[in-house]
Design a protein around this motif. Structure first.
Motif, PDB file in Angstrom:
ATOM      1  N   ILE A   1       0.825  -1.210   0.000  1.00 29.04           N
ATOM      2  CA  ILE A   1       0.000   0.000   0.000  1.00 29.04           C
ATOM      3  C   ILE A   1       0.859   1.260   0.000  1.00 29.04           C
ATOM      4  O   ILE A   1       0.619   2.196  -0.776  1.00 29.04           O
ATOM      5  CB  ILE A   1      -0.959  -0.006   1.213  1.00 29.04           C
ATOM      6  N   LYS A   2       1.867   1.328   0.844  1.00 28.12           N
ATOM      7  CA  LYS A   2       2.695   2.536   0.921  1.00 28.12           C
ATOM      8  C   LYS A   2       3.415   2.796  -0.397  1.00 28.12           C
ATOM      9  O   LYS A   2       3.468   3.934  -0.886  1.00 28.12           O
ATOM     10  CB  LYS A   2       3.703   2.400   2.056  1.00 28.12           C
ATOM     11  N   LYS A   3       3.967   1.725  -0.975  1.00 25.49           N
ATOM     12  CA  LYS A   3       4.669   1.878  -2.249  1.00 25.49           C
ATOM     13  C   LYS A   3       3.713   2.358  -3.339  1.00 25.49           C
ATOM     14  O   LYS A   3       4.061   3.237  -4.151  1.00 25.49           O
ATOM     15  CB  LYS A   3       5.313   0.540  -2.652  1.00 25.49           C
ATOM     16  N   THR A   4       2.518   1.778  -3.348  1.00 26.40           N
ATOM     17  CA  THR A   4       1.524   2.173  -4.358  1.00 26.40           C
ATOM     18  C   THR A   4       1.152   3.646  -4.203  1.00 26.40           C
ATOM     19  O   THR A   4       1.074   4.386  -5.193  1.00 26.40           O
ATOM     20  CB  THR A   4       0.262   1.304  -4.231  1.00 26.40           C
ATOM     21  N   LYS A   5       0.950   4.081  -2.956  1.00 24.32           N
ATOM     22  CA  LYS A   5       0.609   5.487  -2.730  1.00 24.32           C
ATOM     23  C   LYS A   5       1.738   6.410  -3.190  1.00 24.32           C
ATOM     24  O   LYS A   5       1.495   7.458  -3.803  1.00 24.32           O
ATOM     25  CB  LYS A   5       0.323   5.732  -1.241  1.00 24.32           C
ATOM     26  N   ASP A   6       2.969   6.017  -2.936  1.00 20.65           N
ATOM     27  CA  ASP A   6       4.116   6.834  -3.351  1.00 20.65           C
ATOM     28  C   ASP A   6       4.199   6.942  -4.871  1.00 20.65           C
ATOM     29  O   ASP A   6       4.479   8.017  -5.416  1.00 20.65           O
ATOM     30  CB  ASP A   6       5.416   6.237  -2.796  1.00 20.65           C
ATOM     31  N   VAL A   7       3.978   5.803  -5.543  1.00 24.53           N
ATOM     32  CA  VAL A   7       4.038   5.796  -7.009  1.00 24.53           C
ATOM     33  C   VAL A   7       2.952   6.699  -7.587  1.00 24.53           C
ATOM     34  O   VAL A   7       3.210   7.516  -8.488  1.00 24.53           O
ATOM     35  CB  VAL A   7       3.893   4.358  -7.556  1.00 24.53           C
ATOM     36  N   LEU A   8       1.719   6.561  -7.081  1.00 23.65           N
ATOM     37  CA  LEU A   8       0.610   7.358  -7.601  1.00 23.65           C
ATOM     38  C   LEU A   8       0.794   8.840  -7.281  1.00 23.65           C
ATOM     39  O   LEU A   8       0.506   9.708  -8.119  1.00 23.65           O
ATOM     40  CB  LEU A   8      -0.711   6.855  -7.020  1.00 23.65           C
ATOM     41  N   MET A   9       1.286   9.146  -6.084  1.00 23.57           N
ATOM     42  CA  MET A   9       1.499  10.538  -5.706  1.00 23.57           C
ATOM     43  C   MET A   9       2.581  11.193  -6.565  1.00 23.57           C
ATOM     44  O   MET A   9       2.474  12.363  -6.937  1.00 23.57           O
ATOM     45  CB  MET A   9       1.865  10.644  -4.226  1.00 23.57           C
ATOM     46  N   LYS A  10       3.615  10.424  -6.918  1.00 25.96           N
ATOM     47  CA  LYS A  10       4.689  10.966  -7.769  1.00 25.96           C
ATOM     48  C   LYS A  10       4.141  11.331  -9.146  1.00 25.96           C
ATOM     49  O   LYS A  10       4.572  12.325  -9.757  1.00 25.96           O
ATOM     50  CB  LYS A  10       5.825   9.960  -7.893  1.00 25.96           C
ATOM     51  N   VAL A  11       3.197  10.536  -9.633  1.00 30.34           N
ATOM     52  CA  VAL A  11       2.564  10.850 -10.925  1.00 30.34           C
ATOM     53  C   VAL A  11       1.905  12.223 -10.849  1.00 30.34           C
ATOM     54  O   VAL A  11       2.007  13.031 -11.785  1.00 30.34           O
ATOM     55  CB  VAL A  11       1.525   9.766 -11.294  1.00 30.34           C
ATOM     56  N   LEU A  12       1.249  12.495  -9.732  1.00 28.81           N
ATOM     57  CA  LEU A  12       0.538  13.770  -9.585  1.00 28.81           C
ATOM     58  C   LEU A  12       1.502  14.936  -9.409  1.00 28.81           C
ATOM     59  O   LEU A  12       1.344  15.995 -10.045  1.00 28.81           O
ATOM     60  CB  LEU A  12      -0.420  13.700  -8.391  1.00 28.81           C
ATOM     61  N   THR A  13       2.494  14.776  -8.551  1.00 28.18           N
ATOM     62  CA  THR A  13       3.419  15.889  -8.268  1.00 28.18           C
ATOM     63  C   THR A  13       4.336  16.196  -9.446  1.00 28.18           C
ATOM     64  O   THR A  13       4.845  17.318  -9.566  1.00 28.18           O
ATOM     65  CB  THR A  13       4.266  15.576  -7.021  1.00 28.18           C
TER      66      THR A  13
END
Length: 271
Positions: free
Chosen positions: A189-201
């Motif tokens: 979950i944490k890795k997935t959130k980081d990956v998705l957040m990087k797409v946004l930022t």
């Protein structure tokens, strides 16, 4: 000859009685039309300097123009000797009859006036009203024209528009893009959130304020669903919407995070 003289006398009397009146009426019409044009131009300049809304300018100029034309018409009738008080009574009665027959149109006119006064929408706004979504193209006296995302012109009566619910997506200047991305239960979950957040930022079209967010929204039957919530300007909304979906898929693939999809299972029975 006697008949000819009689007709000549009648014609001369008509010219004497009405000739000057007709000439005066023509002069009034020419001067009045010139004054109306000058007044409209002057009012338009004043409204432009005071930054009046474009739709309001057109609405007021049309309304003032018609009022001045009616007054000019009455002045011409008066010059010709027509009793304007009687004519006004006839015009009022005709107006009442027409009004009864055109109640819907009058309602749309009143709706247009309310839209102009309270300004819930303006040209260029992205709105949703009467079950339709689109950008406001023009606000006329009786109707409002919007352009849908598929580039179709939609005409909405002002009466229904002013009396119904209007969602104006442009008022605040920022829109939230609501996306749901599902990943496998095996994913971290944490890795997935980081990956998705990087797409946004990493996307320059995604606004920093309000800040984007990524949160677990649901433990579904075959996936862990994430609520991906970037903010964008109205102009960039669809670019961010479609671009984020594509970039999230590519980023998850690159990180080795599986996006689940329906599987079919075959069961074989031994004979």
């Amino acid at each position: 000859m006697e008949n000819l003289d009689k007709w000549v006398d009648i014609a001369q009397g008509f010219v004497v009685d009405y000739g000057l009146k007709i000439v005066g009426a023509i002069v009034i019409w020419i001067i009045g039309s010139w004054i109306i044009k000058k007044v409209n131009k002057g009012i338009a300049k004043v409204m432009t300097k005071k930054n009046y809304d474009e739709s309001l300018q057109k609405f007021l100029l049309n309304l003032i123009g018609w009022i001045l034309k009616i007054l000019l018409f009455l002045a011409i009738l008066s010059q010709l000797g027509v009793e304007t008080t009687s004519f006004a009574a006839i015009l009022a009665a005709a107006g009442l009859a027409i009004g009864m027959a055109l109640q819907g149109s009058l309602g749309n006119f009143a709706g247009g006036v309310l839209i102009m006064i309270f300004k819930p929408i303006k040209i260029g706004d992205l709105i949703e009203a009467q079950g339709e979504l689109g950008v406001v193209k023009e606000i006329e006296i009786f109707t409002t024209k919007i352009v849908s995302p598929t580039n179709k012109e939609i005409i909405i009566p002002n009466g229904a528009l002013s009396n119904g619910n209007i969602t104006n997506y442009s008022t605040e200047g920022k829109l939230r893009v609501d996306l749901t991305i599902g990943v496998s239960y095996d994913a971290d979950i944490k890795k997935t959130k980081d990956v998705l957040m990087k797409v946004l930022t990493d996307n320059p079209q995604v606004l920093k304020d309000p800040a984007p967010s990524v949160n677990v929204s649901e433990l579904a039957d075959s996936s862990v669903n994430f609520a991906v919530r970037p903010f964008a300007t109205v102009a960039d909304y669809w670019d961010v919407y479609f671009g984020t979906i594509e970039k999230c898929k590519l980023a998850l693939d690159a990180a080795g995070i599986e996006i689940p999809y329906p599987h079919s299972v075959e069961i074989h029975k031994d004979a």
